[in-house]
Scaffold this motif. Sequence first.
Motif, PDB file in Angstrom:
ATOM      1  N   ASP A  90      -9.322   0.736  -6.564  1.00  0.00           N
ATOM      2  CA  ASP A  90      -8.339   1.763  -6.187  1.00  0.00           C
ATOM      3  C   ASP A  90      -9.056   2.849  -5.396  1.00  0.00           C
ATOM      4  OD1 ASP A  90      -6.001   3.173  -5.988  1.00  0.00           O
ATOM      5  OD2 ASP A  90      -5.794   3.593  -8.132  1.00  0.00           O
ATOM      6  N   SER A  91      -8.587   3.079  -4.177  1.00  0.00           N
ATOM      7  CA  SER A  91      -9.176   4.126  -3.348  1.00  0.00           C
ATOM      8  C   SER A  91      -8.185   4.535  -2.282  1.00  0.00           C
ATOM      9  CB  SER A  91     -10.473   3.635  -2.683  1.00  0.00           C
ATOM     10  OG  SER A  91     -11.117   4.678  -1.971  1.00  0.00           O
ATOM     11  N   SER A  92      -8.267   5.785  -1.864  1.00  0.00           N
ATOM     12  CA  SER A  92      -7.484   6.232  -0.724  1.00  0.00           C
ATOM     13  C   SER A  92      -8.349   7.094   0.165  1.00  0.00           C
ATOM     14  CB  SER A  92      -6.227   6.992  -1.169  1.00  0.00           C
ATOM     15  OG  SER A  92      -6.513   8.313  -1.554  1.00  0.00           O
ATOM     16  N   ARG A  93      -7.949   7.132   1.420  1.00  0.00           N
ATOM     17  CA  ARG A  93      -8.745   7.818   2.432  1.00  0.00           C
ATOM     18  C   ARG A  93      -7.803   8.463   3.442  1.00  0.00           C
ATOM     19  NH1 ARG A  93     -12.993   3.835   5.121  1.00  0.00           N
ATOM     20  NH2 ARG A  93     -13.457   3.384   2.925  1.00  0.00           N
ATOM     21  N   MET A  94      -8.162   9.626   3.933  1.00  0.00           N
ATOM     22  CA  MET A  94      -7.404  10.280   4.995  1.00  0.00           C
ATOM     23  C   MET A  94      -7.851   9.753   6.356  1.00  0.00           C
ATOM     24  SD  MET A  94      -5.292  12.296   3.437  1.00  0.00           S
ATOM     25  CE  MET A  94      -4.618  13.065   4.905  1.00  0.00           C
ATOM     26  N   PHE A  95      -6.897   9.684   7.278  1.00  0.00           N
ATOM     27  CA  PHE A  95      -7.168   9.276   8.656  1.00  0.00           C
ATOM     28  C   PHE A  95      -6.505  10.272   9.606  1.00  0.00           C
ATOM     29  CE2 PHE A  95      -7.496   5.502   6.103  1.00  0.00           C
ATOM     30  CZ  PHE A  95      -8.526   4.766   6.667  1.00  0.00           C
ATOM     31  N   PHE A  96      -7.151  10.520  10.743  1.00  0.00           N
ATOM     32  CA  PHE A  96      -6.574  11.345  11.802  1.00  0.00           C
ATOM     33  C   PHE A  96      -5.859  10.440  12.798  1.00  0.00           C
ATOM     34  CE2 PHE A  96     -10.271  14.590  11.335  1.00  0.00           C
ATOM     35  CZ  PHE A  96      -9.663  15.153  10.233  1.00  0.00           C
ATOM     36  N   VAL A  97      -4.699  10.883  13.246  1.00  0.00           N
ATOM     37  CA  VAL A  97      -3.969  10.170  14.290  1.00  0.00           C
ATOM     38  C   VAL A  97      -4.130  10.961  15.584  1.00  0.00           C
ATOM     39  CG1 VAL A  97      -1.769   9.188  15.015  1.00  0.00           C
ATOM     40  CG2 VAL A  97      -2.316   9.382  12.564  1.00  0.00           C
ATOM     41  N   GLY A  98      -4.958  10.452  16.479  1.00  0.00           N
ATOM     42  CA  GLY A  98      -5.222  11.177  17.717  1.00  0.00           C
ATOM     43  C   GLY A  98      -5.974  12.466  17.446  1.00  0.00           C
ATOM     44  N   LYS A  99      -5.603  13.516  18.158  1.00  0.00           N
ATOM     45  CA  LYS A  99      -6.270  14.814  18.052  1.00  0.00           C
ATOM     46  C   LYS A  99      -5.495  15.699  17.091  1.00  0.00           C
ATOM     47  CE  LYS A  99      -8.072  18.658  20.807  1.00  0.00           C
ATOM     48  NZ  LYS A  99      -8.191  19.229  22.180  1.00  0.00           N
ATOM     49  N   VAL A 100      -6.120  16.094  15.992  1.00  0.00           N
ATOM     50  CA  VAL A 100      -5.430  16.913  14.994  1.00  0.00           C
ATOM     51  C   VAL A 100      -5.916  18.354  15.082  1.00  0.00           C
ATOM     52  CG1 VAL A 100      -5.242  14.900  13.486  1.00  0.00           C
ATOM     53  CG2 VAL A 100      -7.088  16.536  13.115  1.00  0.00           C
ATOM     54  N   SER A 101      -5.147  19.246  14.495  1.00  0.00           N
ATOM     55  CA  SER A 101      -5.430  20.678  14.563  1.00  0.00           C
ATOM     56  C   SER A 101      -6.612  21.050  13.681  1.00  0.00           C
ATOM     57  CB  SER A 101      -4.206  21.472  14.116  1.00  0.00           C
ATOM     58  OG  SER A 101      -3.990  21.307  12.721  1.00  0.00           O
ATOM     59  N   PRO A 102      -7.288  22.174  13.988  1.00  0.00           N
ATOM     60  CA  PRO A 102      -8.356  22.658  13.106  1.00  0.00           C
ATOM     61  C   PRO A 102      -7.856  22.914  11.689  1.00  0.00           C
ATOM     62  CG  PRO A 102      -8.494  23.751  15.234  1.00  0.00           C
ATOM     63  CD  PRO A 102      -7.202  22.970  15.231  1.00  0.00           C
ATOM     64  N   VAL A 103      -6.616  23.352  11.538  1.00  0.00           N
ATOM     65  CA  VAL A 103      -6.058  23.600  10.210  1.00  0.00           C
ATOM     66  C   VAL A 103      -6.014  22.302   9.401  1.00  0.00           C
ATOM     67  CG1 VAL A 103      -3.929  24.214   8.971  1.00  0.00           C
ATOM     68  CG2 VAL A 103      -4.715  25.608  10.900  1.00  0.00           C
ATOM     69  N   ALA A 104      -5.556  21.226  10.031  1.00  0.00           N
ATOM     70  CA  ALA A 104      -5.500  19.937   9.346  1.00  0.00           C
ATOM     71  C   ALA A 104      -6.900  19.415   9.051  1.00  0.00           C
ATOM     72  CB  ALA A 104      -4.728  18.933  10.195  1.00  0.00           C
ATOM     73  N   ASP A 129      -0.923  13.787  13.685  1.00  0.00           N
ATOM     74  CA  ASP A 129      -0.621  13.502  12.285  1.00  0.00           C
ATOM     75  C   ASP A 129      -1.901  13.283  11.485  1.00  0.00           C
ATOM     76  OD1 ASP A 129       2.128  13.583  12.665  1.00  0.00           O
ATOM     77  OD2 ASP A 129       2.360  11.395  12.771  1.00  0.00           O
ATOM     78  N   ILE A 130      -1.799  13.530  10.186  1.00  0.00           N
ATOM     79  CA  ILE A 130      -2.816  13.074   9.239  1.00  0.00           C
ATOM     80  C   ILE A 130      -2.119  12.141   8.260  1.00  0.00           C
ATOM     81  CG2 ILE A 130      -4.305  15.083   9.487  1.00  0.00           C
ATOM     82  CD1 ILE A 130      -3.148  16.177   6.856  1.00  0.00           C
ATOM     83  N   ILE A 131      -2.832  11.098   7.844  1.00  0.00           N
ATOM     84  CA  ILE A 131      -2.228  10.097   6.956  1.00  0.00           C
ATOM     85  C   ILE A 131      -3.225   9.678   5.892  1.00  0.00           C
ATOM     86  CG2 ILE A 131      -2.818   8.274   8.612  1.00  0.00           C
ATOM     87  CD1 ILE A 131      -0.461   6.634   7.533  1.00  0.00           C
ATOM     88  N   ASN A 132      -2.727   9.585   4.666  1.00  0.00           N
ATOM     89  CA  ASN A 132      -3.499   9.005   3.578  1.00  0.00           C
ATOM     90  C   ASN A 132      -3.055   7.564   3.380  1.00  0.00           C
ATOM     91  OD1 ASN A 132      -3.531   8.284   0.423  1.00  0.00           O
ATOM     92  ND2 ASN A 132      -5.228   9.647   0.856  1.00  0.00           N
ATOM     93  N   ILE A 133      -4.022   6.652   3.345  1.00  0.00           N
ATOM     94  CA  ILE A 133      -3.752   5.245   3.060  1.00  0.00           C
ATOM     95  C   ILE A 133      -4.400   4.911   1.724  1.00  0.00           C
ATOM     96  CG2 ILE A 133      -4.069   2.863   3.829  1.00  0.00           C
ATOM     97  CD1 ILE A 133      -4.070   3.888   6.697  1.00  0.00           C
ATOM     98  N   ILE A 178       0.863  -1.183   0.000  1.00  0.00           N
ATOM     99  CA  ILE A 178       0.000   0.000   0.000  1.00  0.00           C
ATOM    100  C   ILE A 178       0.898   1.231   0.000  1.00  0.00           C
ATOM    101  CG2 ILE A 178      -1.812  -1.206   1.286  1.00  0.00           C
ATOM    102  CD1 ILE A 178      -0.950   0.471   3.770  1.00  0.00           C
ATOM    103  N   CYS A 179       0.290   2.410  -0.080  1.00  0.00           N
ATOM    104  CA  CYS A 179       1.008   3.666   0.103  1.00  0.00           C
ATOM    105  C   CYS A 179       0.508   4.342   1.373  1.00  0.00           C
ATOM    106  CB  CYS A 179       0.801   4.606  -1.081  1.00  0.00           C
ATOM    107  SG  CYS A 179       1.426   3.984  -2.652  1.00  0.00           S
ATOM    108  N   THR A 180       1.424   4.918   2.141  1.00  0.00           N
ATOM    109  CA  THR A 180       1.082   5.636   3.372  1.00  0.00           C
ATOM    110  C   THR A 180       1.737   7.009   3.321  1.00  0.00           C
ATOM    111  OG1 THR A 180       2.956   4.536   4.458  1.00  0.00           O
ATOM    112  CG2 THR A 180       0.770   3.579   4.797  1.00  0.00           C
ATOM    113  N   SER A 181       0.926   8.052   3.211  1.00  0.00           N
ATOM    114  CA  SER A 181       1.448   9.404   3.017  1.00  0.00           C
ATOM    115  C   SER A 181       1.051  10.274   4.208  1.00  0.00           C
ATOM    116  CB  SER A 181       0.903   9.980   1.710  1.00  0.00           C
ATOM    117  OG  SER A 181       1.267   9.136   0.620  1.00  0.00           O
TER     118      SER A 181
END
Length: 267
Positions: free
Chosen positions: A111-125, A95-99, A73-76
């Motif tokens: 083929d699909s990708s999705r963003m995930f939040f790691v813990g508590k992320v900022s309002p900007v993210a 962190d924010i991560i795309n899988i 997979i790809c992890t960005s």
Amino acid sequence: MLKRPQQPVIHGADAFAAMRKAGRFTAEILDYIGDFVKPGVTTGEIDQICHDYHIAHGATPGPLGFHGYPKSICTSVNEVICHGVPGDRVLKDGDIINIDVTPIVDGWFGDSSRMFFVGKVSPVARNLVKTTYDAMMRGINTVRPGATLGDVGHAIQSYAEERGYSIVRDFAGHGIGRTMHTVPQVLHYGRPGTDLRLEPGMFFTIEPMLNIGAREAVILADGWTAMTRDGSLSAQFEHTVAVTETGVEIFTLSPQGHRFPPYAVKA
């Protein structure tokens, strides 16, 4: 030597059925991996979990070995735009991560990708991620017979830029089916009424990448990982879609109803 087709394949009912199966499995992987995205986990561990899920369900990870790509997979993460190679990077709170997953199911690529939040992320993210999802959906909702890829790109670009984000132009969506990447190329910017005119039976991905800063990307020494030149945050979502007689079908919708984070965690 086989040549790529110069015109998109027009698929029939059997292909639609096959892509629905591949697309659903693709979304199931992303639904499954969400529970493992948390501080302290490495991107390599996420890759292994997804790899094992493929194998346990009789699917093949499409990226593994593709032009030498070393993982399943790809992890960005954060400043990585796309094609991040899983490894020792440890996810941290905020962190924010795309899988991005591309399984092969009975010879057909999802083929699909999705963003995930790691813990508590900022309002900007959070705002970046939500806008990226909404921009993708603006593009998807433009797909119908007689529309053009320029219409799709314009819908995405105008929505993102009106909100102060830049659109990455170094990467694009693509045709898909029995081949991972084929025509057409689907740009996430453009002018209405230009580029390919859409017909029922076309399959392709729509996968915009939005940056908080400048749109320019740099490729790291691994030859794969693309990151923002200025180090700013980037986000991406991706769906595989088909042009139907009346509009658009999304093959990769979440069976659990997930759209954008934060996603409900199963009890």
